[in-house]
Design a protein around this motif. Structure first.
Motif, PDB file in Angstrom:
ATOM      1  N   UNK A 320      -7.639 -41.364  20.733  1.00  0.00           N
ATOM      2  CA  UNK A 320      -7.668 -42.827  20.864  1.00  0.00           C
ATOM      3  C   UNK A 320      -8.725 -43.259  21.870  1.00  0.00           C
ATOM      4  N   UNK A 384      -0.970 -48.887  20.871  1.00  0.00           N
ATOM      5  CA  UNK A 384      -0.136 -48.137  19.913  1.00  0.00           C
ATOM      6  C   UNK A 384       0.173 -48.957  18.666  1.00  0.00           C
ATOM      7  N   UNK A 386       1.961 -50.627  15.699  1.00  0.00           N
ATOM      8  CA  UNK A 386       3.179 -50.225  14.977  1.00  0.00           C
ATOM      9  C   UNK A 386       3.507 -48.749  15.193  1.00  0.00           C
ATOM     10  N   UNK A 387       2.513 -47.981  15.606  1.00  0.00           N
ATOM     11  CA  UNK A 387       2.721 -46.541  15.813  1.00  0.00           C
ATOM     12  C   UNK A 387       3.798 -46.229  16.834  1.00  0.00           C
ATOM     13  N   UNK A 388       4.076 -47.181  17.708  1.00  0.00           N
ATOM     14  CA  UNK A 388       5.069 -46.930  18.760  1.00  0.00           C
ATOM     15  C   UNK A 388       6.434 -46.572  18.161  1.00  0.00           C
ATOM     16  N   UNK A 389       6.669 -47.016  16.917  1.00  0.00           N
ATOM     17  CA  UNK A 389       7.959 -46.710  16.278  1.00  0.00           C
ATOM     18  C   UNK A 389       8.151 -45.202  16.102  1.00  0.00           C
ATOM     19  N   UNK A 390       7.018 -44.487  15.942  1.00  0.00           N
ATOM     20  CA  UNK A 390       7.101 -43.036  15.753  1.00  0.00           C
ATOM     21  C   UNK A 390       7.798 -42.377  16.943  1.00  0.00           C
ATOM     22  N   UNK A 467      -7.652 -52.777  19.157  1.00  0.00           N
ATOM     23  CA  UNK A 467      -8.537 -51.656  19.399  1.00  0.00           C
ATOM     24  C   UNK A 467     -10.014 -52.062  19.369  1.00  0.00           C
ATOM     25  N   UNK A 544       8.946 -52.526  20.582  1.00  0.00           N
ATOM     26  CA  UNK A 544       8.533 -52.523  19.169  1.00  0.00           C
ATOM     27  C   UNK A 544       8.131 -53.932  18.742  1.00  0.00           C
TER      28      UNK A 544
END
Lengths: 549, 262
Positions: A320, A384, A386-390, A467, A544
């Motif tokens: 990242x 992050x 939506x990736x934070x949900x991972x 980003x 989230x």
């Protein structure tokens, strides 16, 4: 028969959009999290207000002095300062306008006149513009106190000056927005910006070396500056004071040309937006090179000693960082500035002449690096999305996420500090062993101490950042306030320890004290990980929601 | 050993004064292809979030594969795969990097992760753009990648929130085949979808949620029999759904009042 929507007047449309903005702010404040953010805004606002009011007094006093001592044309200097502030600050912070994109309103039957006026209003409503208007008013007060007769001329020139600045700032902002919509131009801009910042550090040495020979050239160029708007204001008011109304009219007419010109250019720019301009970037065509991709995936990275989850987070963080041109280049700024600073012979001469030893300069330099590099840690989930949900669906404890993120953060700081310390020791000299070791222990204390607070702040006040984009990016004001307070607290503790060392005459006392503090901070950090894991579970909904929005 | 994959007891979630999910008692047997249906705002996504650990229930219990979610969350998460609402992708990674990341997060070893990543990318027809970042993928490609990430560790329960939304017909066919194969191997699939034809074709059992309450649950045949009796063997799932949660006569009358639309 179906109804046809009736045409709506420009004023009505502007009122509707103002109402929309108010409703959005009102709804924003309905959430407790955002109300906390508002507290941060208010506290930071007080600090900013003190600055703005202080400058108001200074400008008012300056204007009074210039007019009462008969140097009326010198008012231009004050307007030059305001002009540079108004035009350069938005580029420096790259926050052109508010984060609310008023172009989204274009899907409604908005008249172009309303669109143009709203666009201009946004230029006047940001912090830079408001502060500048306050300062111009302060100048007007100062001039009025010295000579009331100059008021009409000054007000006319000031209004034209404000119009010019609003139009120019919006024009530059609008073009920047368009240019920076492309990833490549955006990163070129950031690289150019960083080079400019570094180049500014060289102004001093260049002036020292070439100042005398450049002076005649500068003096020859000086008269041409009088055609620029800020000088024209001073010139026009000076002419009015001297009773040369023809010269005043000429200056005012010249001054009026600027807002007219930039207003027309802005009209054309906004017209392009109004017709529908696509700003999003097109993805570059991807080349198929499976071998390289596979090789990259298979490449060993020496993280096998860590748990797979921590190693996965570290790999992701590094990727990242490398793909976020803006963030990566910002990392180059602190060591760049340090190298530029310590390469100046004038600084070394100054230190020698004032008897400042590396003993004092070394810890200050290190504190500066830590101060800058720790800031992103206070909103470490910013990119992050939506990736934070991972992190919440995967079978891991949140401490592993923090360990991965903090590991990368600490490595970056360590590398940058090592480079800066090596350069400092080479150029300025090695500080004494007690100070050197005390500084190293202080680094551990302040970095690790801040990590615990920063992790808490990242969970409590997350703010999504886009980003590689610098337009309209805003950290949570509460996170900024927490970072500021934590750094202030750690700075106060460090100063106290250093002061105690000097007061007791024990040169090794700071090193011992900082070592103890570093151990305590490390213990606190380790203990905080479990508490933060539970806290993350409590805060997951807010996290989230904030990052997936 | 239990053969129940998903069990909830009085599962409730409130947001302030609003009760989004109200005392739901779900029961899904292992190996079932379970469709979870409901109108917009009925509480489907809130329920799936509570079942996957993305949202804490206000009250009630969730048990997956006999394990209590609140006390054994890590162990539970190891055995489930999730395609959440919004897909939960890290957009600045490539597809392969993301699958590697997820595989490692689920504790797969390096070699296994690489092999499965390659196979999944091939299967999902995503292998021809190895250097593209996820941000540059189309919506359908992102959906396929999210599904690949959800299955990379071989979960025993798969939660899918609107998995076919934005996926083209070819890819949807491949995905349906994959999901059917998974249920044949004993994997439990819990999916929400607005496309009732897909649910009818894929799912053996359905649950219908309306205004936060579970208003029907059972096999499609059971629901069909319940609604239309013996004579209703040709009743579609859409008809069943509408008869349970469809508009009342008063609502229809209101719609007919919108005469200015014509």
């Amino acid at each position: 028969m179906a109804d046809i929507a009736q045409p709506v007047g420009i004023l009505k449309q502007i009122t509707l959009i103002a109402g929309l903005r108010w409703r959005m702010l009102h709804n924003f404040l309905r959430r407790k999290q955002n109300r906390l953010d508002l507290i941060g805004v208010i506290i930071l606002g007080v600090v900013v207000c003190v600055f703005v009011i202080g400058v108001c007094f200074a400008l008012s006093a300056g204007a009074y002095d210039f007019v009462s001592s008969g140097r009326i044309a010198w008012l231009g200097l004050l307007f030059w300062a305001i002009f540079l502030w108004w035009q350069l600050l938005p580029i420096m912070v790259a926050g052109f306008g508010a984060s609310f994109d008023f172009r989204t309103m274009l899907r409604f039957p908005l008249r172009f006149g309303a669109f143009y006026i709203i666009g201009l209003a946004y230029g006047l409503a940001d912090f830079t513009g408001l502060a500048a208007v306050c300062w111009i008013i302060a100048i007007i007060f100062g001039v009025a106190a010295a000579n009331l007769a100059l008021l009409p001329a000054l007000i006319l020139m000031s209004v034209l000056f404000i119009a010019l600045n609003v139009a120019l700032e919006r024009l530059v902002g609008s073009w920047m927005e368009r240019l920076m919509a492309g990833r490549r131009t955006r990163e070129l801009f950031v690289a150019g910006f960083i080079l400019l910042m570094l180049a500014l550090q060289l102004v001093g040495p260049l002036l020292n070396r070439y100042g005398d020979s450049a002076e005649p050239l500068f003096m020859r160029a000086l008269p041409y500056l009088s055609y620029f708007p800020a000088s024209l204001v001073g010139k026009g008011v000076g002419a009015a004071a001297a009773g040369s109304y023809g010269a005043f009219a000429l200056a005012a007419a010249g001054m009026a040309c600027y807002p007219a010109l930039f207003g027309a250019l802005l009209w054309m720019r906004f017209a392009a937006q109004y017709r529908g301009e696509e700003l999003s970037e097109t993805p570059a065509a991807a080349k198929i090179n499976r071998n390289n991709a596979e090789r990259a995936e298979l490449g060993a990275d020496g993280l096998s000693l860590l748990s797979p989850q921590v190693a996965a987070v570290i790999r992701k963080e590094v990727r990242y960082l490398l793909r976020n041109g803006f963030a990566a280049m910002m990392l180059l700024l602190p060591p760049g500035l340090v190298f530029a600073l310590i390469s100046q012979s004038s600084l070394l001469n100054f230190m020698g002449s004032k008897g400042i030893s590396p003993e004092l300069f070394f810890p200050a330099l290190v504190a500066y690096i830590v101060l800058i590099l720790m800031t992103p840690a206070y909103n470490s989930f910013a990119y992050e999305n939506a990736g934070v949900q991972t992190y919440f669906t995967a079978p891991l404890r949140f401490r592993e996420v923090f360990l991965g993120k903090n590991f990368v953060q600490v490595c970056l700081i360590a590398i940058e500090l090592a480079l800066c310390i090596a350069a400092f020791c080479y150029r300025v000299g090695m500080p004494s062993a007690p100070i050197f070791l005390a500084t190293l222990a202080a680094i551990v204390f302040t970095v690790v101490g801040q990590l615990s607070i920063a992790n808490w702040s990242s969970l409590s006040f997350p703010r999504k950042l886009t980003f590689g984009q610098i337009h309209g990016q805003r950290q949570s004001r509460m996170a900024v306030l927490i970072a500021f307070s934590a750094q202030l607290l750690l700075f106060a503790i460090s100063s106290l320890v250093l002061g105690l060392g000097r007061w007791t005459g024990d040169r090794w006392l700071p090193a011992k004290a900082f070592t103890l503090l570093a151990v305590a901070a490390t213990g606190g950090y380790v203990a905080s990980l479990d508490a933060l894991t539970s806290y993350a579970e409590k805060k997951k909904e807010k996290l989230i929601e904030a990052l997936c929005r | 050993m239990t053969d129940l994959a998903i069990v909830t007891e009085k599962l409730t979630r409130r947001f302030g004064a609003l009760t989004a999910v109200d005392n739901i008692d779900l029961c899904v047997t292992a190996g079932q292809f379970f469709g979870f249906l409901g109108p917009n705002g009925a509480g489907k996504s809130t329920t799936i979030k509570m079942l996957t650990g993305l949202l804490a229930p206000t009250s009630g219990r969730v048990q997956l594969l006999g394990l209590d979610f609140s006390s054994q969350s890590v162990e539970v998460k190891r055995q489930i795969g999730v395609v959440p609402e919004g897909m939960g992708l890290f957009e600045r990674l490539t597809g392969a990097e993301y699958l590697n990341f997820v595989g490692r997060m689920y504790g797969l070893d390096h070699g296994t992760t690489l092999q499965r990543t390659r196979e999944l990318l091939e299967f999902m027809q995503l292998a021809d753009r190895p250097k593209s970042m996820i941000a540059d993928y189309s919506h359908g490609m992102q959906k396929k990648l999210a599904l690949a990430a959800a299955v990379i560790h071989g979960p025993r329960i798969l939660f899918l929130d609107e998995p076919f939304e934005g996926v083209d017909a070819l890819a949807a066919g491949a995905l349906k085949a994959l999901l059917s194969r998974m249920t044949a191997r004993g994997v439990t699939i819990f999916l929400t979808s607005h496309v009732l034809e897909i649910v009818e074709r894929l799912c053996s059992h359905v649950g219908i949620i309306h205004q936060g309450r579970l208003v029907a649950q059972g096999s499609i045949e059971e629901l069909r029999a319940g609604i239309a009796g013996e004579a209703g063997s040709k009743t579609t799932l859409e008809q069943i759904f509408l008869s349970i949660v469809g508009q009342s006569g008063a609502e229809r009358a209101q719609i007919e009042e919108l005469s200015w639309l014509t």
